[in-house]
Design a protein around this motif. Structure first.
Motif, PDB file in Angstrom:
ATOM      1  N   LYS A   1       4.034   5.628  -5.715  1.00 58.78           N
ATOM      2  CA  LYS A   1       3.882   5.653  -7.177  1.00 58.78           C
ATOM      3  C   LYS A   1       2.913   6.750  -7.593  1.00 58.78           C
ATOM      4  CE  LYS A   1       4.748   0.782  -8.305  1.00 58.78           C
ATOM      5  NZ  LYS A   1       4.089  -0.455  -8.799  1.00 58.78           N
ATOM      6  N   THR A   2       1.807   6.868  -6.877  1.00 58.78           N
ATOM      7  CA  THR A   2       0.812   7.899  -7.179  1.00 58.78           C
ATOM      8  C   THR A   2       1.426   9.288  -7.030  1.00 58.78           C
ATOM      9  OG1 THR A   2      -0.972   6.445  -6.453  1.00 58.78           O
ATOM     10  CG2 THR A   2      -1.464   8.797  -6.542  1.00 58.78           C
TER      11      THR A   2
ATOM     12  N   ALA B   1       0.840  -1.199   0.000  1.00 58.20           N
ATOM     13  CA  ALA B   1       0.000   0.000   0.000  1.00 58.20           C
ATOM     14  C   ALA B   1       0.878   1.253   0.000  1.00 58.20           C
ATOM     15  CB  ALA B   1      -0.935  -0.006   1.203  1.00 58.20           C
ATOM     16  N   GLY B   2       1.962   1.228   0.752  1.00 63.07           N
ATOM     17  CA  GLY B   2       2.885   2.367   0.783  1.00 63.07           C
ATOM     18  C   GLY B   2       3.547   2.596  -0.561  1.00 63.07           C
TER      19      GLY B   2
ATOM     20  N   ARG C   1       3.775   9.965  -9.961  1.00 59.12           N
ATOM     21  CA  ARG C   1       3.041  10.253 -11.208  1.00 59.12           C
ATOM     22  C   ARG C   1       2.568  11.709 -11.217  1.00 59.12           C
ATOM     23  NH1 ARG C   1       1.456   4.697 -11.085  1.00 59.12           N
ATOM     24  NH2 ARG C   1      -0.279   5.034  -9.689  1.00 59.12           N
ATOM     25  N   LYS C   2       2.124  12.194 -10.068  1.00 61.54           N
ATOM     26  CA  LYS C   2       1.665  13.578  -9.966  1.00 61.54           C
ATOM     27  C   LYS C   2       2.813  14.562 -10.186  1.00 61.54           C
ATOM     28  CE  LYS C   2      -2.261  12.709  -6.927  1.00 61.54           C
ATOM     29  NZ  LYS C   2      -2.822  12.936  -5.601  1.00 61.54           N
ATOM     30  N   LEU C   3       4.009  14.189  -9.761  1.00 62.13           N
ATOM     31  CA  LEU C   3       5.174  15.054  -9.928  1.00 62.13           C
ATOM     32  C   LEU C   3       5.747  15.007 -11.352  1.00 62.13           C
ATOM     33  CD1 LEU C   3       7.154  14.321  -6.636  1.00 62.13           C
ATOM     34  CD2 LEU C   3       5.903  16.396  -7.209  1.00 62.13           C
ATOM     35  N   GLY C   4       5.508  13.889 -12.011  1.00 63.34           N
ATOM     36  CA  GLY C   4       6.235  13.607 -13.209  1.00 63.34           C
ATOM     37  C   GLY C   4       5.660  13.905 -14.503  1.00 63.34           C
TER      38      GLY C   4
END
Length: 103
Positions: free
Chosen positions: A96-97, A90-91, A100-103
């Motif tokens: 990963k989420t 879960a961590g 993705r938001k940063l990338g």
């Protein structure tokens, strides 16, 4: 940060923890049951099943302790490892989420 893990594998060990949480000491427990404190100690260490059951009955009746809180089965090592792995996974998904938001 080190956390001491309590051995809760026996009903006696779980009952001792519950007594601390209530809080209820052995002397008071002995008075309520009309027996001596050493007899309580023997029961809490697994040497007097009849008295142990009397203690359980008292805690259920007067303090609302659930039977399963005392007689539950301790989680197996595999079960503990699976729960840890689930938390790790879960961590990782959360990281990963965020990536993705940063990338």
């Amino acid at each position: 940060m080190s956390e001491k893990k309590r051995d809760l594998s026996s009903p006696q060990a779980r009952l001792r923890v519950l007594l601390k949480q209530i809080p209820l000491d052995q002397g008071t427990l002995a008075e309520k049951l009309g027996i001596s404190q050493p007899v309580i100690s023997l029961a809490l260490n697994g040497h007097n099943d009849k008295t142990f059951q009397r203690i359980v009955d008292l805690l259920i009746r007067e303090y609302g302790v659930a039977h399963d809180d005392i007689y539950q089965e301790a989680p197996s090592t595999m079960q503990e490892l699976k729960e840890r792995l689930d938390r790790i996974e879960a961590g990782i998904e959360e990281i990963k989420t965020m990536l993705r938001k940063l990338g």
